[in-house]
Design a protein around this motif. Sequence first.
Motif, PDB file in Angstrom:
ATOM      1  N   LEU A 125       2.480  35.584 -35.418  1.00 46.31           N
ATOM      2  CA  LEU A 125       2.453  34.124 -35.307  1.00 46.31           C
ATOM      3  C   LEU A 125       3.371  33.468 -36.336  1.00 46.31           C
ATOM      4  CD1 LEU A 125      -1.324  33.488 -34.650  1.00 46.31           C
ATOM      5  CD2 LEU A 125       0.553  33.216 -33.023  1.00 46.31           C
ATOM      6  N   LYS A 126       3.507  34.085 -37.494  1.00 46.90           N
ATOM      7  CA  LYS A 126       4.402  33.528 -38.514  1.00 46.90           C
ATOM      8  C   LYS A 126       5.866  33.657 -38.105  1.00 46.90           C
ATOM      9  CE  LYS A 126       1.303  32.272 -41.476  1.00 46.90           C
ATOM     10  NZ  LYS A 126       1.076  30.891 -41.813  1.00 46.90           N
ATOM     11  N   GLY A 127       6.138  34.426 -37.073  1.00 45.51           N
ATOM     12  CA  GLY A 127       7.495  34.530 -36.558  1.00 45.51           C
ATOM     13  C   GLY A 127       7.949  33.265 -35.843  1.00 45.51           C
ATOM     14  N   PHE A 128       7.015  32.393 -35.524  1.00 46.23           N
ATOM     15  CA  PHE A 128       7.342  31.130 -34.881  1.00 46.23           C
ATOM     16  C   PHE A 128       7.398  30.047 -35.954  1.00 46.23           C
ATOM     17  CE2 PHE A 128       5.499  33.778 -31.665  1.00 46.23           C
ATOM     18  CZ  PHE A 128       6.278  33.526 -30.552  1.00 46.23           C
ATOM     19  N   VAL A 174       5.763  26.813 -40.746  1.00 41.84           N
ATOM     20  CA  VAL A 174       5.850  25.578 -41.511  1.00 41.84           C
ATOM     21  C   VAL A 174       5.236  24.500 -40.638  1.00 41.84           C
ATOM     22  CG1 VAL A 174       7.394  23.931 -42.610  1.00 41.84           C
ATOM     23  CG2 VAL A 174       7.990  26.350 -42.583  1.00 41.84           C
ATOM     24  N   ARG A 175       4.019  24.144 -40.926  1.00 45.91           N
ATOM     25  CA  ARG A 175       3.303  23.209 -40.063  1.00 45.91           C
ATOM     26  C   ARG A 175       3.831  21.797 -40.264  1.00 45.91           C
ATOM     27  NH1 ARG A 175      -3.094  22.160 -38.969  1.00 45.91           N
ATOM     28  NH2 ARG A 175      -2.716  20.468 -37.517  1.00 45.91           N
ATOM     29  N   LEU A 182       0.802  28.492 -27.003  1.00 46.58           N
ATOM     30  CA  LEU A 182       2.083  28.901 -26.440  1.00 46.58           C
ATOM     31  C   LEU A 182       2.610  30.155 -27.145  1.00 46.58           C
ATOM     32  CD1 LEU A 182       4.405  28.306 -24.501  1.00 46.58           C
ATOM     33  CD2 LEU A 182       5.400  26.869 -26.282  1.00 46.58           C
ATOM     34  N   ALA A 183       2.498  30.195 -28.458  1.00 41.24           N
ATOM     35  CA  ALA A 183       2.948  31.372 -29.215  1.00 41.24           C
ATOM     36  C   ALA A 183       2.141  32.605 -28.830  1.00 41.24           C
ATOM     37  CB  ALA A 183       2.833  31.100 -30.715  1.00 41.24           C
ATOM     38  N   CYS A 184       0.832  32.459 -28.677  1.00 38.29           N
ATOM     39  CA  CYS A 184      -0.004  33.597 -28.267  1.00 38.29           C
ATOM     40  C   CYS A 184       0.377  34.078 -26.874  1.00 38.29           C
ATOM     41  CB  CYS A 184      -1.476  33.215 -28.314  1.00 38.29           C
ATOM     42  SG  CYS A 184      -2.118  33.009 -29.975  1.00 38.29           S
TER      43      CYS A 184
END
Length: 72
Positions: free
Chosen positions: A36-39, A44-45, A59-61
């Motif tokens: 998930l940190k790859g997105f 960076v929220r 969407l990332a999942c």
Amino acid sequence: MVRARGITPVIARRGVEHGSGLGTVRWPVERTFAWLKGFRRLRVRTERRADVHQAMLSLACSIICLRKLILN
């Protein structure tokens, strides 16, 4: 809910054997967080609204699952 499925949590501690007897234990939660940190939008929220952040997380999942299905 997790225990009902027969999954027991294995929490790593320094210098202590985990004793699961499984040999190489993969850490699915840590691995998922790494994916998930790859997105960038999740790393960076920048979203102020929680519903938009939740949509990006979903969407990332979905993309991660799709990639795993295509590769396997």
